[in-house]
Scaffold this motif. Structure first.
Motif, PDB file in Angstrom:
ATOM      1  N   ALA A   7      -0.202  51.900  -1.757  1.00  0.00           N
ATOM      2  CA  ALA A   7       0.482  53.185  -1.355  1.00  0.00           C
ATOM      3  C   ALA A   7       0.248  53.468   0.113  1.00  0.00           C
ATOM      4  CB  ALA A   7      -0.357  54.141  -2.255  1.00  0.00           C
ATOM      5  N   ARG A   8       1.265  54.194   0.647  1.00  0.00           N
ATOM      6  CA  ARG A   8       1.418  54.721   2.066  1.00  0.00           C
ATOM      7  C   ARG A   8       1.561  56.231   2.104  1.00  0.00           C
ATOM      8  NH1 ARG A   8       5.391  54.102   6.629  1.00  0.00           N
ATOM      9  NH2 ARG A   8       3.992  53.179   8.262  1.00  0.00           N
ATOM     10  N   PRO A   9       0.373  57.090   2.049  1.00  0.00           N
ATOM     11  CA  PRO A   9       0.272  58.395   2.171  1.00  0.00           C
ATOM     12  C   PRO A   9       0.829  58.825   3.507  1.00  0.00           C
ATOM     13  CG  PRO A   9      -1.861  57.625   1.854  1.00  0.00           C
ATOM     14  CD  PRO A   9      -0.949  56.540   1.698  1.00  0.00           C
ATOM     15  N   GLU A  10       1.089  60.046   3.517  1.00  0.00           N
ATOM     16  CA  GLU A  10       1.196  60.825   4.882  1.00  0.00           C
ATOM     17  C   GLU A  10       0.225  61.605   5.624  1.00  0.00           C
ATOM     18  OE1 GLU A  10       5.126  62.054   4.754  1.00  0.00           O
ATOM     19  OE2 GLU A  10       6.226  59.991   4.326  1.00  0.00           O
ATOM     20  N   THR A  11      -0.741  62.159   4.581  1.00  0.00           N
ATOM     21  CA  THR A  11      -1.837  62.992   5.222  1.00  0.00           C
ATOM     22  C   THR A  11      -3.053  62.546   4.797  1.00  0.00           C
ATOM     23  OG1 THR A  11      -2.069  64.374   3.120  1.00  0.00           O
ATOM     24  CG2 THR A  11      -0.255  65.032   4.957  1.00  0.00           C
ATOM     25  N   PRO A  12      -4.130  62.806   5.512  1.00  0.00           N
ATOM     26  CA  PRO A  12      -5.486  62.309   5.168  1.00  0.00           C
ATOM     27  C   PRO A  12      -5.797  62.573   3.800  1.00  0.00           C
ATOM     28  CG  PRO A  12      -5.470  63.323   7.592  1.00  0.00           C
ATOM     29  CD  PRO A  12      -4.131  63.515   6.657  1.00  0.00           C
ATOM     30  N   ASP A  13      -5.660  64.012   3.575  1.00  0.00           N
ATOM     31  CA  ASP A  13      -6.058  64.386   1.919  1.00  0.00           C
ATOM     32  C   ASP A  13      -5.400  63.764   0.924  1.00  0.00           C
ATOM     33  OD1 ASP A  13      -8.023  66.217   2.851  1.00  0.00           O
ATOM     34  OD2 ASP A  13      -6.329  67.795   3.203  1.00  0.00           O
ATOM     35  N   ALA A  14      -4.152  63.175   1.174  1.00  0.00           N
ATOM     36  CA  ALA A  14      -3.348  62.568   0.490  1.00  0.00           C
ATOM     37  C   ALA A  14      -4.079  60.903   0.139  1.00  0.00           C
ATOM     38  CB  ALA A  14      -1.831  62.422   0.578  1.00  0.00           C
ATOM     39  N   ALA A  15      -4.370  60.353   1.341  1.00  0.00           N
ATOM     40  CA  ALA A  15      -4.992  59.154   1.308  1.00  0.00           C
ATOM     41  C   ALA A  15      -6.165  59.123   0.730  1.00  0.00           C
ATOM     42  CB  ALA A  15      -5.178  58.742   2.782  1.00  0.00           C
ATOM     43  N   VAL A  16      -6.935  60.380   0.773  1.00  0.00           N
ATOM     44  CA  VAL A  16      -8.244  60.051  -0.107  1.00  0.00           C
ATOM     45  C   VAL A  16      -7.941  60.323  -1.569  1.00  0.00           C
ATOM     46  CG1 VAL A  16     -10.321  61.509  -0.301  1.00  0.00           C
ATOM     47  CG2 VAL A  16      -9.676  61.131   1.729  1.00  0.00           C
ATOM     48  N   ALA A  17      -7.075  61.029  -1.995  1.00  0.00           N
ATOM     49  CA  ALA A  17      -6.554  61.207  -3.261  1.00  0.00           C
ATOM     50  C   ALA A  17      -6.244  60.136  -3.946  1.00  0.00           C
ATOM     51  CB  ALA A  17      -5.470  62.598  -3.390  1.00  0.00           C
ATOM     52  N   ALA A  18      -5.420  59.251  -3.027  1.00  0.00           N
ATOM     53  CA  ALA A  18      -4.687  57.899  -3.436  1.00  0.00           C
ATOM     54  C   ALA A  18      -6.041  56.839  -3.989  1.00  0.00           C
ATOM     55  CB  ALA A  18      -3.959  57.458  -2.368  1.00  0.00           C
ATOM     56  N   PHE A  19      -6.854  56.949  -2.800  1.00  0.00           N
ATOM     57  CA  PHE A  19      -8.023  56.220  -2.876  1.00  0.00           C
ATOM     58  C   PHE A  19      -8.757  56.452  -4.404  1.00  0.00           C
ATOM     59  CE2 PHE A  19     -10.801  53.299  -0.666  1.00  0.00           C
ATOM     60  CZ  PHE A  19     -11.968  53.252  -1.484  1.00  0.00           C
ATOM     61  N   SER A  20      -9.000  57.748  -4.449  1.00  0.00           N
ATOM     62  CA  SER A  20      -9.890  58.287  -5.558  1.00  0.00           C
ATOM     63  C   SER A  20      -9.175  57.761  -6.786  1.00  0.00           C
ATOM     64  CB  SER A  20     -10.100  59.644  -5.333  1.00  0.00           C
ATOM     65  OG  SER A  20     -10.812  59.822  -4.307  1.00  0.00           O
ATOM     66  N   ALA A  21      -7.844  58.195  -6.778  1.00  0.00           N
ATOM     67  CA  ALA A  21      -6.922  57.722  -8.209  1.00  0.00           C
ATOM     68  C   ALA A  21      -7.162  56.229  -8.464  1.00  0.00           C
ATOM     69  CB  ALA A  21      -5.531  58.127  -8.018  1.00  0.00           C
ATOM     70  N   ALA A  22      -7.083  55.298  -7.423  1.00  0.00           N
ATOM     71  CA  ALA A  22      -7.086  54.069  -7.748  1.00  0.00           C
ATOM     72  C   ALA A  22      -8.451  53.341  -8.162  1.00  0.00           C
ATOM     73  CB  ALA A  22      -6.888  53.322  -6.428  1.00  0.00           C
ATOM     74  N   GLY A  23      -9.590  54.084  -8.012  1.00  0.00           N
ATOM     75  CA  GLY A  23     -10.687  53.700  -8.425  1.00  0.00           C
ATOM     76  C   GLY A  23     -11.312  52.426  -7.554  1.00  0.00           C
ATOM     77  N   ALA A  24     -12.157  51.827  -8.509  1.00  0.00           N
ATOM     78  CA  ALA A  24     -13.044  50.664  -7.783  1.00  0.00           C
ATOM     79  C   ALA A  24     -12.083  49.655  -7.524  1.00  0.00           C
ATOM     80  CB  ALA A  24     -14.040  49.925  -8.905  1.00  0.00           C
ATOM     81  N   GLY A  25     -12.218  48.906  -6.419  1.00  0.00           N
ATOM     82  CA  GLY A  25     -11.483  47.905  -5.653  1.00  0.00           C
ATOM     83  C   GLY A  25     -10.227  48.397  -4.816  1.00  0.00           C
ATOM     84  N   ALA A  26     -10.507  49.717  -4.438  1.00  0.00           N
ATOM     85  CA  ALA A  26      -9.248  50.271  -3.382  1.00  0.00           C
ATOM     86  C   ALA A  26     -10.098  50.198  -2.109  1.00  0.00           C
ATOM     87  CB  ALA A  26      -9.133  51.834  -3.752  1.00  0.00           C
TER      88      ALA A  26
END
Length: 332
Positions: A7-26
């Motif tokens: 994933a390539r998010p465009e804001t810091p908050d979106a990056a954290v959300a993408a990491f959290s959604a991916a779960g372990a191994g991100a």
């Protein structure tokens, strides 16, 4: 190659959300100069990569006001050549310009640089399981302790690991009491650079005091008069593209030839960036001569414990500190 999603998010908050959604191994990725190597060596096998290079707000360099502020996505090369940093904080510029190669400095980010993992031979070489390594496989043992330990630490090691912390930039930041701003699922917080790194203890695989999903967003350095009288002195096997056998980040305030304030941090000899507080205190109020500089160097390495092949680092580290002090003292 291990399969992963991206994933390539465009804001810091979106990056954290993408990491959290991916779960372990991100994993977060920026310049990729460390993580890609670890993936090719099968040390890191992320299931999901969160690429933060599309976040436009994270590459600024601010030198006004009462502090320096470097956003995490700023390239190493941009700070190493910044005119204010070169003039007022040579210790920072030199720690970056003496690292890696120009091509890597153009790619690598100052936030990612803080999270480099060790270059220990047994951690990096061979297929998984070829050598016992508690960083790769917790509880498996440490081949370096009884093995080829020329490049290993003489400060901060434990019965479970003696791997050296590899960075140059973190050592200079440690000398200047920098702070690291992080953003994670529970919000924003600030961490002193000295608290970012962990000693190996009995959990060498836990190297940084970051919570799952936290990303570094900025580095803040308090301004100090000692910045102009500073240096990063690095001793290595060759003059370029090599990690330190010993290094010292030094910044001084002086009244004539007497030291009124001193900051000293060591690299290449310890399991984490190493602040030499006792050596600093021993210099206050004294004339800085080659003899007092050498005393400070030996004080900085007090408590060092040699292994089988790395005992030379104790005297080398002391002389590196002494030389750095004399270099810094000559600057105005």
């Amino acid at each position: 190659m291990h399969r992963f999603t991206y994933a390539r998010p465009e804001t810091p908050d979106a990056a954290v959300a993408a990491f959290s959604a991916a779960g372990a191994g991100a994993r977060y990725i920026a310049g990729g100069t460390t993580l890609f190597d670890l993936m090719k060596l099968n040390i890191e096998q992320p299931a999901h990569l969160v690429d933060v290079t599309a976040i436009r707000s994270l590459d600024a360099i601010e030198t006004g006001g009462r502090r320096l502020r470097f956003e995490a996505m700023a390239p190493m090369s941009a700070i190493a050549t910044h005119p204010v940093v070169l003039r007022d904080y040579p210790v920072l510029a030199e720690s970056l310009s003496k690292a890696a190669s120009q091509q890597l400095r153009n790619m690598a980010t100052v936030g990612g640089n803080l999270l480099q993992r060790t270059r220990c031979l047994y951690f990096r070489n061979g297929p998984a399981g070829a050598y016992p390594c508690n960083k790769r496989e917790p509880g498996s043992g440490c081949a370096a302790i009884e093995g080829l330990d020329r490049g290993q630490a003489v400060l901060g090691q434990s019965a479970h690991c003696n791997a050296v912390s590899p960075g140059d930039w973190p050592v200079a930041l440690t000398a200047l009491d920098a702070q690291v701003e992080v953003l994670g699922p529970t919000g924003r917080r600030t961490v002193l650079i000295d608290q970012l790194y962990r000693l190996p203890g009995d959990t060498p695989h836990l190297e940084f005091n970051l919570q799952p999903g936290e990303m570094i967003t900025a580095i803040v350095v308090p301004k100090t008069r000692a910045g102009r009288r500073s240096t990063y002195h690095k001793i290595r096997d060759r003059e370029s593209y090599a990690f330190a056998l010993a290094s010292a980040a030094v910044a001084l305030e002086m009244d004539g030839d007497r030291v009124t304030a001193a900051r000293i941090a060591l690299g290449g000899v310890a399991t984490r960036p190493w602040r030499a507080s006792a050596a600093e205190a021993g210099l206050i109020g004294r004339r800085l001569t080659p003899e007092t500089a050498m005393e400070a160097g030996h004080a900085a390495l007090a408590g060092a414990v040699a292994g089988h092949h790395n005992g030379f680092k104790i005297e080398l580290g002391a002389r590196t500190v002494a030389d750095a002090l004399m270099i810094a003292a000559r600057r105005t």
